[in-house]
Motif scaffolding. Sequence first.
Motif, PDB file in Angstrom:
ATOM      1  N   GLY A 287     -40.215  -7.196  -7.476  1.00  0.00           N
ATOM      2  CA  GLY A 287     -39.273  -8.196  -7.938  1.00  0.00           C
ATOM      3  C   GLY A 287     -39.129  -9.248  -6.852  1.00  0.00           C
ATOM      4  O   GLY A 287     -39.168  -8.922  -5.654  1.00  0.00           O
ATOM      5  N   PHE A 288     -38.951 -10.490  -7.253  1.00  0.00           N
ATOM      6  CA  PHE A 288     -38.882 -11.574  -6.277  1.00  0.00           C
ATOM      7  C   PHE A 288     -37.970 -12.670  -6.797  1.00  0.00           C
ATOM      8  O   PHE A 288     -37.955 -12.981  -7.996  1.00  0.00           O
ATOM      9  N   ALA A 289     -37.209 -13.261  -5.877  1.00  0.00           N
ATOM     10  CA  ALA A 289     -36.373 -14.413  -6.210  1.00  0.00           C
ATOM     11  C   ALA A 289     -36.151 -15.224  -4.938  1.00  0.00           C
ATOM     12  O   ALA A 289     -36.280 -14.704  -3.819  1.00  0.00           O
ATOM     13  N   SER A 290     -35.809 -16.489  -5.109  1.00  0.00           N
ATOM     14  CA  SER A 290     -35.575 -17.354  -3.961  1.00  0.00           C
ATOM     15  C   SER A 290     -34.453 -18.324  -4.269  1.00  0.00           C
ATOM     16  O   SER A 290     -34.035 -18.468  -5.428  1.00  0.00           O
ATOM     17  N   GLY A 291     -33.948 -18.979  -3.219  1.00  0.00           N
ATOM     18  CA  GLY A 291     -32.864 -19.937  -3.396  1.00  0.00           C
ATOM     19  C   GLY A 291     -32.760 -20.875  -2.208  1.00  0.00           C
ATOM     20  O   GLY A 291     -33.411 -20.670  -1.180  1.00  0.00           O
ATOM     21  N   ILE A 292     -31.944 -21.892  -2.362  1.00  0.00           N
ATOM     22  CA  ILE A 292     -31.780 -22.882  -1.298  1.00  0.00           C
ATOM     23  C   ILE A 292     -30.353 -22.936  -0.770  1.00  0.00           C
ATOM     24  O   ILE A 292     -30.070 -23.658   0.194  1.00  0.00           O
ATOM     25  N   ASP A 293     -29.433 -22.201  -1.372  1.00  0.00           N
ATOM     26  CA  ASP A 293     -28.036 -22.161  -0.928  1.00  0.00           C
ATOM     27  C   ASP A 293     -27.911 -21.139   0.192  1.00  0.00           C
ATOM     28  O   ASP A 293     -28.042 -19.938  -0.042  1.00  0.00           O
ATOM     29  N   LEU A 294     -27.679 -21.593   1.401  1.00  0.00           N
ATOM     30  CA  LEU A 294     -27.681 -20.703   2.561  1.00  0.00           C
ATOM     31  C   LEU A 294     -26.286 -20.164   2.845  1.00  0.00           C
ATOM     32  O   LEU A 294     -25.684 -20.394   3.901  1.00  0.00           O
ATOM     33  N   THR A 295     -25.776 -19.394   1.888  1.00  0.00           N
ATOM     34  CA  THR A 295     -24.508 -18.683   2.053  1.00  0.00           C
ATOM     35  C   THR A 295     -24.748 -17.206   1.806  1.00  0.00           C
ATOM     36  O   THR A 295     -25.701 -16.820   1.111  1.00  0.00           O
TER      37      THR A 295
ATOM     38  N   GLY B 179     -35.350 -22.756   2.720  1.00  0.00           N
ATOM     39  CA  GLY B 179     -34.831 -21.849   1.703  1.00  0.00           C
ATOM     40  C   GLY B 179     -34.968 -20.404   2.125  1.00  0.00           C
ATOM     41  O   GLY B 179     -35.497 -20.085   3.189  1.00  0.00           O
ATOM     42  N   LEU B 180     -34.489 -19.518   1.259  1.00  0.00           N
ATOM     43  CA  LEU B 180     -34.552 -18.079   1.516  1.00  0.00           C
ATOM     44  C   LEU B 180     -35.187 -17.373   0.331  1.00  0.00           C
ATOM     45  O   LEU B 180     -35.215 -17.895  -0.794  1.00  0.00           O
ATOM     46  N   ALA B 181     -35.709 -16.193   0.584  1.00  0.00           N
ATOM     47  CA  ALA B 181     -36.382 -15.416  -0.446  1.00  0.00           C
ATOM     48  C   ALA B 181     -36.115 -13.936  -0.234  1.00  0.00           C
ATOM     49  O   ALA B 181     -35.977 -13.473   0.911  1.00  0.00           O
ATOM     50  N   VAL B 182     -36.060 -13.194  -1.336  1.00  0.00           N
ATOM     51  CA  VAL B 182     -35.903 -11.743  -1.298  1.00  0.00           C
ATOM     52  C   VAL B 182     -36.977 -11.122  -2.182  1.00  0.00           C
ATOM     53  O   VAL B 182     -37.177 -11.542  -3.329  1.00  0.00           O
ATOM     54  N   ARG B 183     -37.665 -10.141  -1.639  1.00  0.00           N
ATOM     55  CA  ARG B 183     -38.678  -9.392  -2.388  1.00  0.00           C
ATOM     56  C   ARG B 183     -38.294  -7.918  -2.367  1.00  0.00           C
ATOM     57  O   ARG B 183     -37.910  -7.388  -1.319  1.00  0.00           O
TER      58      ARG B 183
ATOM     59  N   ASP C  88     -46.700 -19.378   1.347  1.00  0.00           N
ATOM     60  CA  ASP C  88     -46.766 -20.720   1.903  1.00  0.00           C
ATOM     61  C   ASP C  88     -45.439 -21.468   1.880  1.00  0.00           C
ATOM     62  O   ASP C  88     -45.353 -22.586   2.382  1.00  0.00           O
ATOM     63  N   SER C  89     -44.399 -20.853   1.326  1.00  0.00           N
ATOM     64  CA  SER C  89     -43.082 -21.490   1.307  1.00  0.00           C
ATOM     65  C   SER C  89     -42.035 -20.435   0.977  1.00  0.00           C
ATOM     66  O   SER C  89     -42.369 -19.355   0.473  1.00  0.00           O
ATOM     67  N   PRO C  90     -40.752 -20.733   1.203  1.00  0.00           N
ATOM     68  CA  PRO C  90     -39.715 -19.769   0.834  1.00  0.00           C
ATOM     69  C   PRO C  90     -39.611 -19.583  -0.678  1.00  0.00           C
ATOM     70  O   PRO C  90     -39.024 -18.591  -1.137  1.00  0.00           O
ATOM     71  N   GLY C  91     -40.178 -20.490  -1.448  1.00  0.00           N
ATOM     72  CA  GLY C  91     -40.119 -20.370  -2.899  1.00  0.00           C
ATOM     73  C   GLY C  91     -41.224 -19.536  -3.501  1.00  0.00           C
ATOM     74  O   GLY C  91     -41.256 -19.365  -4.724  1.00  0.00           O
ATOM     75  N   ASN C  92     -42.136 -19.008  -2.680  1.00  0.00           N
ATOM     76  CA  ASN C  92     -43.264 -18.239  -3.194  1.00  0.00           C
ATOM     77  C   ASN C  92     -43.297 -16.830  -2.622  1.00  0.00           C
ATOM     78  O   ASN C  92     -42.889 -16.591  -1.490  1.00  0.00           O
TER      79      ASN C  92
END
Length: 500
Positions: free
Chosen positions: A75-83, A63-67, A362-366
């Motif tokens: 602010g933080f968010a993450s996702g699994i759609d790699l577009t 997955g991917l994440a943006v901080r 520890d993961s793209p979701g955190n």
Amino acid sequence: MRTIEIDPAFTALPLRALADAALTRARELGVEHADFRLERIRSQTLRLKDANLETAMDADDLGLAVRVVKDGTWGFASGIDLTTASAAEVAEQAVAVALVARAINREPIELAPEPVYGERTWISSYEIDPFSVPTAEKVALLADWSRRLLGAGVDHVDATLLQVKENKFYADLAGTFTTQQRVRLHPVVNAVGIADGVFDTMRTLAPPVGRGYEFLTGTGWSWDAELAQLPSLLAEKLAAPSVEAGTYDVVVDPSNLWLTIHESIGHATELDRALGYEAAYAGTSFATPDKLGKLQYGSKVMNIVGDRTAEHGLSTIGYDDDGVETQEWDIVSGGLFVGYQLDRRIAHLTGQQRSNGCAFADSPGNMPLQRMANVSLRPAPSGPSTEELIAGVERGIYILGDKSWSIDMQRYNFQFTGQRFFRIENGRLAGQLRDVAYQATTTDFWNSMEAVGGPQTYVLGGAFNCGKGQPGQVAPVSHGCPSALFRGVNILNALKEAGA
């Protein structure tokens, strides 16, 4: 050592395009800071009971994440759609989170400065990717080890192999782009013995390591020798007398001491914990900033370093999740408390010139947290062997292997047990003991350390599952240390304490 490359399945992903889309959108929305991570974390767990496979579990987290920092607020968010469209949307969500949180933020977020590194690649030190080895081959090795023990009279054997391969791409608005890959594994063989109504266990002492599959086949550990010794050691332990509580001198092996370092020094010197920002998970710390440069944490032979660069360390990485190049620094020097573990936010908050590279998710979701470095006790350059340390003890105990532990919410009052305990009489080992636990306060224990062994006694121990944060995250971390001699330690009978 063979040449290792970043996994082509990871580099084939549109890493730069996704980062550009996310960071461009964040910049358009007026952030002060933005960083992007794309991670793939592969893991495999194998468990055998009496040489029979019970568990074979594979997991793949991608997955991917943006901080962002927007108006002084995280602010933080993450996702699994790699577009690229999804990456931009995740950036928008991170900014939206910051805008909502701004109303309750009482402390503007600013980050300590860090050089811009451009494009960098880092790969951990290993030879054989464990994920390149067929699962059947790994199971066969664990089964062979188990059968050796069963054939030597051990009643039951549990064998486990944990493996992780972590790929991470990081980019930020400043212009740092890092692509990293690291591998780690943790093999454990646990022998179970039953004799005359007594039940006990004994584990191998091999640590978890930032190495590849070669660790299981001869590089870095003498598996054949340890497995050959385990049945007779377990039989002796089953017949051993229970310890008599009292005050003893103790020689502590690195296979046990690493955990005491982790709990009483590693966690205690996380600056966010000492400041009270981390309290919900295992408390704060007695090692508060007013004690920095003043507290005699331990004896003069105590020198503790934080190190995110140690070869084969579980916390070793090239660049942390703040984009900081990792480094080594002093935490305790000559027994004096002189340094903390930092990320960029805490560094700036406390007036430090720079982070020492301790941010990790520890993961793209955190979201990244300040996490522990490889916190290690230095050996004495020409120090004694373990045998020489034991020779200096008239009445004491030699302790090997970790087992249970307990420490208070300030990282100050603790109790630890172990796997193997040997009575020391007049400088010689005189048979095993059972039910040993040592109890002390952090400063009393480390000030009782009279001598540390030389480099020949140094071992890098550690764990895969250091917990912190809310929601909780786990992180791998190593702690190196030599054997060490402590005088006048309070020894409890763990069996009697449990029944009290």
